[in-house]
Design a protein around this motif. Sequence first.
Motif, PDB file in Angstrom:
ATOM      1  N   LEU A   4       0.846  -1.187   0.000  1.00 36.67           N
ATOM      2  CA  LEU A   4       0.000   0.000   0.000  1.00 36.67           C
ATOM      3  C   LEU A   4       0.885   1.241   0.000  1.00 36.67           C
ATOM      4  N   VAL A   5       0.602   2.156  -0.892  1.00 33.99           N
ATOM      5  CA  VAL A   5       1.378   3.387  -0.973  1.00 33.99           C
ATOM      6  C   VAL A   5       0.428   4.569  -0.869  1.00 33.99           C
ATOM      7  N   CYS A  22      -4.513   6.059  -1.699  1.00 26.07           N
ATOM      8  CA  CYS A  22      -3.755   4.867  -1.313  1.00 26.07           C
ATOM      9  C   CYS A  22      -3.974   3.808  -2.390  1.00 26.07           C
ATOM     10  N   ALA A  23      -2.897   3.444  -3.045  1.00 27.21           N
ATOM     11  CA  ALA A  23      -2.967   2.450  -4.112  1.00 27.21           C
ATOM     12  C   ALA A  23      -2.398   1.124  -3.631  1.00 27.21           C
ATOM     13  N   LYS A  75      -8.857   0.398  -9.876  1.00 28.34           N
ATOM     14  CA  LYS A  75      -7.500   0.873  -9.620  1.00 28.34           C
ATOM     15  C   LYS A  75      -6.955   0.384  -8.288  1.00 28.34           C
ATOM     16  N   ASN A  76      -7.759  -0.389  -7.570  1.00 29.71           N
ATOM     17  CA  ASN A  76      -7.348  -0.848  -6.235  1.00 29.71           C
ATOM     18  C   ASN A  76      -6.877   0.313  -5.373  1.00 29.71           C
ATOM     19  N   THR A  77      -7.664   1.367  -5.396  1.00 27.87           N
ATOM     20  CA  THR A  77      -7.286   2.607  -4.724  1.00 27.87           C
ATOM     21  C   THR A  77      -8.417   3.080  -3.820  1.00 27.87           C
ATOM     22  N   VAL A  78      -8.024   3.574  -2.656  1.00 26.18           N
ATOM     23  CA  VAL A  78      -8.975   4.175  -1.735  1.00 26.18           C
ATOM     24  C   VAL A  78      -8.569   5.632  -1.530  1.00 26.18           C
ATOM     25  N   TYR A  79      -9.566   6.480  -1.380  1.00 25.58           N
ATOM     26  CA  TYR A  79      -9.342   7.916  -1.221  1.00 25.58           C
ATOM     27  C   TYR A  79      -9.967   8.397   0.078  1.00 25.58           C
TER      28      TYR A  79
END
Length: 114
Positions: A4-5, A22-23, A75-79
């Motif tokens: 996680l980045v 966070c990707a 995108k497997n991303t959370v904001y």
Amino acid sequence: QVQLVESGGGLVQPGGSLRLSCAASGVFYSINAMGWYRQAPGKQRELVASISRGGSKNYADSVKGRFTISRDDAKNTVYLRMNSLKPEDTAVYYCIADSGVRYWGKGTLVTVSS
């Protein structure tokens, strides 16, 4: 394994806004819940917001009405959209992702100060 980045932290004045991202990358079957924790200096880590795979959201009382969590599964991303920031929101913000086990990002610092 899931990496996680986080990105998007920084210095902002009281009343300002920031958006954290966070990707997730790596090898995993699927990610269930994603979310954000924070840890202020001298305090315990606390849950800020979480979102299930189905889109159900949960917020800490201290951020309700000011913060909005969302996710983009393609995108497997959370904001985390943070509005009306207060000095007490100053903390290191950590992303989490649940995929059988819980994974943690390394954190991004948010400083709210004039």
